[in-house]
Scaffold this active site. Structure first.
Site, PDB file in Angstrom:
ATOM      1  N   HIS A   1      -9.089   3.852  -1.189  1.00 49.55           N
ATOM      2  CA  HIS A   1      -7.741   3.307  -1.047  1.00 49.55           C
ATOM      3  C   HIS A   1      -7.425   2.304  -2.170  1.00 49.55           C
ATOM      4  CE1 HIS A   1      -4.087   1.908   0.634  1.00 49.55           C
ATOM      5  NE2 HIS A   1      -4.535   0.988   1.443  1.00 49.55           N
TER       6      HIS A   1
ATOM      7  N   CYS B   1       0.816  -1.219   0.000  1.00 47.36           N
ATOM      8  CA  CYS B   1       0.000   0.000   0.000  1.00 47.36           C
ATOM      9  C   CYS B   1       0.847   1.265   0.000  1.00 47.36           C
ATOM     10  CB  CYS B   1      -0.953  -0.016   1.182  1.00 47.36           C
ATOM     11  SG  CYS B   1      -1.972  -1.508   1.189  1.00 47.36           S
TER      12      CYS B   1
END
Lengths: 389, 389
Positions: free
Chosen positions: B335, B85
């Site tokens: 996200h 991420c």
């Protein structure tokens, strides 16, 4: 440009079938060997660049930068680099630039791949993600198919034959016979190559590099660090280049030229301040036999259309004027894709230092080049290495 | 250090459910917006760093560097960066270092991710490859599970409650209400958060960031290039840092501290020559509500154990002393993991320049920080941004 970049140490696991070993284990071994070779303490490392291509498919494992650093016993910023089969070549270049620019004195680079735990169909599908999933793979293309298109187009434009290609495989197997790190330590004959099962015309089985497991590592340090710590590091990276091309083969101007490699080579030679005529030895990306031909032409070592006969004429053999793939190349040394680029650096460093089994063949050599390609050369990275005279 | 690094332009697609769009299409849009914003010609770009985490799972596509460059209309060395991420945060840092060191004047950075075309189980499995496949995932751990362990340990050491965490989600949703790029442009209440279905105690659904699609881009240029080309580029990257930690949560000294983030922050502040006290606004990695707490403490904006009550006390709200995640954060902005890090840079740049919908809240702000984490913060990258006074 601030620093000269020395290769203080290298390490490489044997390439081959190690299906029970994880990438982290193999990289721990390769990095450990590099630390020992370099005599550099682990806490000196300021950055890690780690090449891995298919960890998601083979081990359900992404995010391998921190994992590789931990396996190497290093605490530093650590990043996984994916440029398909050029992954660890790109890792080397990023490490080189970090040291070259003065941002770090010590960088650990390398790569690892685990492939043979997958079935051949699953491995082929994993590899296909290095080509265009939308416009190539869904249409049924595989890498042997793509490179066979390149070979057939080359034959159409310049001539050449399956037999010319066979000599490349034979030569690279010859070079690997005494290389204990190579996957195939045995000689093959032109007849064997030509008689082997067809994979995708014009390629038989021996025109194709194998599925392999393995890892490679190198410690890059500034000349200042090497001097301060009294390191024995006679080989330096004199130049590096990288470039990209249209991703899908069908979007290129030509199927038998690789402009990403042309540009990467130009950049590397410009960075090094020398040219192809200064090269004594080369490690190039022979994932398929035709790929060695295209590589030698992109590097400027041969004119377009001329490299096809180099192996047959013995020019690129161990006793030729320009030995190519003395390690055995991807064909015979093996091709654990994420480890290959830094593996070339490891092998070429040993060749130039004089501690490779084939070093005697290049005892007067001062300058070598590596060529490491991703996909159908949608990405390519080139390094020029030099040993102290 | 040779150059000041200016953010000449930024671009970001809306984050959300765009399951019919490919990563390449979305990045083409984000990069196109960055080129327009920067008024920089595409042929000025010397390098591309592109963050992508789960292309292999979502699109059967690896090797995305050249693909991203092609989508952006750029011919340059181009590399796919995977740090889970934190992928595009790391891409930003590599671009920053390339310009900072004088090796390039113009670098395109960014990232993209496609997630919602996968089912929730498949997406969860894809995300799990950012944790330890051997020692965490095979044992049944998922990311909500890992972060819930971190939250419960935090409660044990420092106190705190589900309600404290709920205020973080509520705040970040509030911030996103008018952000047209955000996935959830609606306010939620503490009651809604507490009443939502439990995902993994102490987390309910609103403690978790969503699955998202999207892309982000930024053009980083040297101050010299900006001056020569008369660019309007008031925001610069003043410092950057990155670090790693033991990969598996169970191998860490503590489950509620994130030393990779501590070290990344220290490096970034040292590079910038300022400290946490100079920060006016922050975009941090709130993949789960507890993650915002850990981020603020690692950045030195709060003492350990103190950040848990920041949102409840209004300190980090749009009208608080230190607004955090004015974009909506990962929680409400969305996200798309490979796009998130550079998305923070894009949003913070606009906030500081005065052209973000929430810029009025920080009109006197000169300095901001971004915090972007990979896995359970096995990797972390921090950037300090500054706008001309």
């Amino acid at each position: 440009m601030v620093n000269d970049v020395k290769i203080a140490g290298v390490g490489m696991t044997p390439f081959g079938r190690h299906r029970e070993r994880t990438v982290r284990e193999m990289f721990g071994d390769a990095a450990g060997e590099a630390f020992e070779d370099a005599d550099v303490p682990r806490d000196a490392v300021e950055e890690v660049f780690f090449g891995n291509y298919m960890g998601e498919f083979a081990e359900q494992q992404g995010h391998q930068g921190p994992l590789a650093a931990e396996a190497a016993g290093v605490q530093a910023p650590a990043t996984r680099i994916d440029s398909a089969c050029a992954s660890s070549g790109v890792a080397v270049r990023l490490g080189y630039e970090k040291v070259r620019s003065g941002l770090a004195d010590v960088v650990l680079v390398g790569g690892g791949e685990r492939m043979t735990n997958l079935s051949t169909p699953d491995g082929t599908e994993a590899l296909s993600a290095a080509a265009d999933a939308l416009w190539e793979i869904r249409a049924g293309m595989t890498f042997p198919g793509a490179y066979s298109l390149m070979a057939n187009r080359y034959f159409h434009e310049y001539g050449g034959s399956r037999e010319d290609l066979a000599h490349i495989a034979v030569k690279n197997h010859d070079h690997a016979v005494d290389n204990e790190l190579a996957q195939f330590q045995r000689a093959i004959s032109v007849e064997e190559v030509l008689d082997a099962a067809t994979i995708c015309s014009p390629f038989g089985m021996f025109d194709c590099s194998p599925m392999s497991d393995g890892a490679s590592a190198a410690l890059l340090v500034s000349d200042e660090f090497a001097a301060e710590h009294n390191l024995d590091a006679p080989v330096r990276i004199r130049g590096a280049g990288q470039h990209s091309d249209n991703f899908a083969l069908g979007d290129r101007a030509s199927m038998c030229h690789t402009p990403a490699a042309d540009r990467a080579a130009e950049m590397a030679f410009e960075d090094a301040g020398i040219g192809p005529d200064d090269i004594d030895v080369a490690e190039v990306h022979d994932c398929f036999t035709i790929a060695e031909v295209l590589a030698l032409e992109s590097l400027g070592l041969y004119e377009p259309g001329e490299a096809i006969s180099a192996a047959r004429n013995g020019e690129t053999a161990i006793d030729g004027d320009l030995p190519v793939n003395l390690s055995g190349g991807l064909k015979a040394k093996g091709h654990p894709v994420g480890a290959t680029g830094c593996g070339q650096i490891s092998e070429l460093t040993k060749l130039l230092r004089g501690d490779h089994v084939n070093s005697d063949a290049v005892e007067d050599a001062t300058t070598g080049v590596t060529h490491n390609a991703g996909g159908t050369v949608a990405s390519c990275v080139v390094h020029v290495l030099e040993v102290d005279g």
